[in-house]
Motif scaffolding. Structure first.
Motif, mmCIF file in Angstrom:
data_model
loop_
_atom_site.group_PDB
_atom_site.id
_atom_site.type_symbol
_atom_site.label_atom_id
_atom_site.label_comp_id
_atom_site.label_asym_id
_atom_site.label_seq_id
_atom_site.Cartn_x
_atom_site.Cartn_y
_atom_site.Cartn_z
ATOM 1 N N TYR A 180 -13.707 -0.415 -10.040
ATOM 2 C CA TYR A 180 -12.693 -1.180 -10.666
ATOM 3 C C TYR A 180 -11.745 -1.745 -9.876
ATOM 4 C CZ TYR A 180 -10.196 3.075 -11.640
ATOM 5 O OH TYR A 180 -9.587 3.922 -11.534
ATOM 6 N N PHE A 181 -10.923 -2.985 -10.066
ATOM 7 C CA PHE A 181 -9.889 -3.167 -9.451
ATOM 8 C C PHE A 181 -8.815 -3.769 -10.208
ATOM 9 C CE2 PHE A 181 -7.575 -6.356 -6.618
ATOM 10 C CZ PHE A 181 -7.328 -5.649 -5.680
ATOM 11 N N TRP A 182 -7.636 -3.521 -9.764
ATOM 12 C CA TRP A 182 -6.172 -3.772 -10.393
ATOM 13 C C TRP A 182 -5.274 -4.294 -9.391
ATOM 14 C CZ3 TRP A 182 -2.241 0.161 -11.544
ATOM 15 C CH2 TRP A 182 -1.149 -0.535 -12.289
ATOM 16 N N ALA A 183 -4.820 -5.370 -9.546
ATOM 17 C CA ALA A 183 -3.576 -5.997 -8.757
ATOM 18 C C ALA A 183 -2.484 -5.902 -9.369
ATOM 19 C CB ALA A 183 -4.210 -7.695 -8.459
ATOM 20 N N ALA A 184 -1.680 -4.930 -8.740
ATOM 21 C CA ALA A 184 -0.494 -4.593 -9.328
ATOM 22 C C ALA A 184 0.803 -4.807 -8.449
ATOM 23 C CB ALA A 184 -0.450 -3.356 -9.865
ATOM 24 N N GLY A 185 2.002 -5.337 -9.059
ATOM 25 C CA GLY A 185 3.022 -5.374 -8.216
ATOM 26 C C GLY A 185 3.758 -4.008 -8.343
ATOM 27 N N LEU A 186 4.948 -3.968 -7.521
ATOM 28 C CA LEU A 186 5.425 -2.287 -7.480
ATOM 29 C C LEU A 186 7.060 -2.615 -7.404
ATOM 30 C CD1 LEU A 186 5.315 0.570 -6.853
ATOM 31 C CD2 LEU A 186 5.359 0.108 -4.666
ATOM 32 N N PHE B 16 -2.257 -9.384 -1.299
ATOM 33 C CA PHE B 16 -3.125 -9.221 -0.134
ATOM 34 C C PHE B 16 -2.214 -9.381 1.116
ATOM 35 C CE2 PHE B 16 -5.899 -10.939 -3.601
ATOM 36 C CZ PHE B 16 -6.853 -9.808 -3.501
ATOM 37 N N ASP B 17 -1.008 -9.812 1.113
ATOM 38 C CA ASP B 17 -0.263 -9.477 2.231
ATOM 39 C C ASP B 17 0.302 -8.252 2.714
ATOM 40 O OD1 ASP B 17 0.021 -12.321 2.032
ATOM 41 O OD2 ASP B 17 1.865 -12.343 1.077
ATOM 42 N N HIS B 18 0.082 -7.135 1.823
ATOM 43 C CA HIS B 18 0.610 -5.930 2.298
ATOM 44 C C HIS B 18 -0.320 -4.670 1.944
ATOM 45 C CE1 HIS B 18 4.578 -7.467 2.352
ATOM 46 N NE2 HIS B 18 4.358 -7.976 1.490
ATOM 47 N N LEU B 19 -1.744 -5.287 1.252
ATOM 48 C CA LEU B 19 -2.859 -4.055 1.150
ATOM 49 C C LEU B 19 -3.611 -3.918 2.257
ATOM 50 C CD1 LEU B 19 -4.498 -2.384 -0.951
ATOM 51 C CD2 LEU B 19 -5.895 -4.497 -1.269
ATOM 52 N N ASP B 20 -3.582 -2.602 2.822
ATOM 53 C CA ASP B 20 -4.345 -2.287 3.779
ATOM 54 C C ASP B 20 -5.815 -1.490 3.217
ATOM 55 O OD1 ASP B 20 -2.312 -2.671 5.624
ATOM 56 O OD2 ASP B 20 -1.425 -0.638 5.352
ATOM 57 N N PHE B 21 -5.748 -0.963 2.106
ATOM 58 C CA PHE B 21 -7.091 -0.498 1.697
ATOM 59 C C PHE B 21 -6.858 -0.096 0.306
ATOM 60 C CE2 PHE B 21 -10.087 2.919 1.049
ATOM 61 C CZ PHE B 21 -11.219 2.598 1.374
ATOM 62 N N ALA B 22 -7.981 -0.106 -0.379
ATOM 63 C CA ALA B 22 -7.795 0.293 -1.796
ATOM 64 C C ALA B 22 -9.224 0.878 -2.276
ATOM 65 C CB ALA B 22 -7.351 -0.662 -2.971
ATOM 66 N N ALA B 23 -9.492 1.802 -2.876
ATOM 67 C CA ALA B 23 -10.724 2.192 -3.599
ATOM 68 C C ALA B 23 -10.350 2.952 -4.939
ATOM 69 C CB ALA B 23 -11.334 3.321 -2.580
ATOM 70 N N VAL C 53 7.457 1.437 -10.838
ATOM 71 C CA VAL C 53 6.632 0.857 -12.224
ATOM 72 C C VAL C 53 5.594 0.066 -11.373
ATOM 73 C CG1 VAL C 53 6.692 -0.522 -14.164
ATOM 74 C CG2 VAL C 53 8.353 1.122 -13.725
ATOM 75 N N GLN C 54 4.158 0.162 -11.621
ATOM 76 C CA GLN C 54 3.334 -0.758 -11.179
ATOM 77 C C GLN C 54 2.629 -1.353 -12.321
ATOM 78 O OE1 GLN C 54 0.278 1.326 -8.800
ATOM 79 N NE2 GLN C 54 1.884 3.095 -8.238
ATOM 80 N N GLN C 55 2.596 -2.693 -12.203
ATOM 81 C CA GLN C 55 1.996 -3.489 -13.215
ATOM 82 C C GLN C 55 1.431 -4.917 -12.684
ATOM 83 O OE1 GLN C 55 5.211 -5.373 -15.947
ATOM 84 N NE2 GLN C 55 6.541 -4.971 -14.226
ATOM 85 N N GLY C 56 0.305 -5.377 -13.430
ATOM 86 C CA GLY C 56 -0.424 -6.833 -13.033
ATOM 87 C C GLY C 56 -1.514 -6.869 -13.970
ATOM 88 N N PRO C 57 -2.185 -7.853 -13.475
ATOM 89 C CA PRO C 57 -3.429 -8.306 -14.187
ATOM 90 C C PRO C 57 -4.794 -7.523 -13.991
ATOM 91 C CG PRO C 57 -3.189 -9.982 -12.618
ATOM 92 C CD PRO C 57 -2.034 -8.975 -12.697
ATOM 93 N N ILE C 58 -5.396 -7.294 -14.955
ATOM 94 C CA ILE C 58 -6.839 -6.749 -14.751
ATOM 95 C C ILE C 58 -7.877 -7.837 -14.915
ATOM 96 C CG2 ILE C 58 -8.515 -5.302 -15.809
ATOM 97 C CD1 ILE C 58 -6.075 -3.737 -17.072
ATOM 98 N N LEU C 59 -8.565 -7.966 -13.933
ATOM 99 C CA LEU C 59 -9.897 -8.976 -13.814
ATOM 100 C C LEU C 59 -11.018 -8.241 -13.345
ATOM 101 C CD1 LEU C 59 -8.018 -12.087 -12.548
ATOM 102 C CD2 LEU C 59 -8.561 -11.668 -15.062
ATOM 103 N N GLY C 60 -12.189 -8.646 -14.079
ATOM 104 C CA GLY C 60 -13.413 -7.989 -13.601
ATOM 105 C C GLY C 60 -14.660 -8.549 -14.371
#
Length: 263
Positions: free
Chosen positions: A50-56, A78-85, A251-258
């Motif tokens: 699954y994937f969650w795009a979140a601000g910090l 996407f300017d700062h993400l190096d890797f996510a799983a 606090v991390q928060q953001g939209p869920i799309l999938g």
């Protein structure tokens, strides 16, 4: 000192309707369902990425140095993400369930410092792992809805690197990390509006080695057919941990799309 960066982590919120139109057939809020296996003993199993795009936003500090203020929206992820799983699994038997939720992300970013005396800029690299394992029991399990009370434990592991450029601290790099465990409890549930549309959400709160650990989300799902579902929602997760000069109060928060595919 204020540093803008974005955290990407992922979240379970992607659900899929099983065969039939009832909410009892909708898998729990922390279980996207690209694959389901049903055994003769009555157990059902599901596993999904699954994937969650979140601000910090919040504070990150180490070695007793003044915490770095972080404030960035998910729009710059996407300017700062190096890797996510990330991945979720669940096993269910009637009203009982066992589930796991694993998130890993590596992010980095840099920005100028306010006065530029100690340093003209700072670069932060952060690796975060969060793993939740828990069990639930359905207080309500009808054709229209399922509501579970759940309990479990979340393990956090965070490693931060901060490098300074310019000023007194030019060339100085510091690294620090921490691992801790928090007990979690709360509710999760789903409700079938129609045979194709459903609502889902959860709320968890706890603590232990952290002063506070919480996680809330809500989403709406749509089943195109027996194999493909789409879900959209929003999740917010926060933790307030500090120990021996290490600070991770964010606090991390953001939209869920999938899009979920069932095999």
């Amino acid at each position: 000192m204020k540093l803008g960066l974005v955290c990407a982590a992922t979240c379970a919120g992607i659900l899929m309707l099983a065969d039939g139109a009832t909410a009892a057939d909708v898998y729990t809020p922390v279980t996207p369902e690209p694959q389901q296996i049903v055994t003769e003993a009555g157990w059902t199993f599901s596993v999904a990425p699954y994937f969650w795009a979140a601000g910090l936003s919040g504070e990150v500090g180490q070695f007793g140095l003044p915490p770095v203020d972080i404030d960035a929206s998910f729009s710059n992820i996407f300017d700062h993400l190096d890797f996510a799983a990330m991945a979720i699994t669940e096993a269910r038997y009637g009203r009982y369930s066992i589930f796991g939720d694993i998130m890993y992300s590596k992010i980095s970013g840099s920005a100028g410092t306010p006065r530029g005396i100690l340093a003209s800029s700072a670069t932060v690299s952060s690796e975060t792992f969060a793993g939740l394992i828990g069990a639930g029991y359905a207080l309500i399990d009808t054709e229209a809805a399922r509501l579970e009370v759940v309990g479990g434990a979340r393990v956090w592991s965070v490693d931060n690197d901060i490098s300074f450029s310019g000023g007194v601290l030019d060339g100085v790099s510091v690294s620090d990390g921490a691992t801790w465990v928090d007990a979690m409890a709360g509710l999760r549930g789903n409700y079938a509006i129609t045979p194709k549309v459903y609502l889902t959400g959860w709320g968890l709160v706890g603590g232990g080695e952290a002063d506070l650990d919480w996680d809330v989300a809500g989403a709406i799902g749509y089943r195109f057919n027996d194999k493909i579902s789409a879900v959209a929602g929003y999740r917010a997760l926060g933790v307030d941990y500090s120990n021996d000069g290490f600070v991770f109060d964010v606090v991390q928060q953001g939209p869920i799309l999938g899009m979920v595919v069932r095999f």
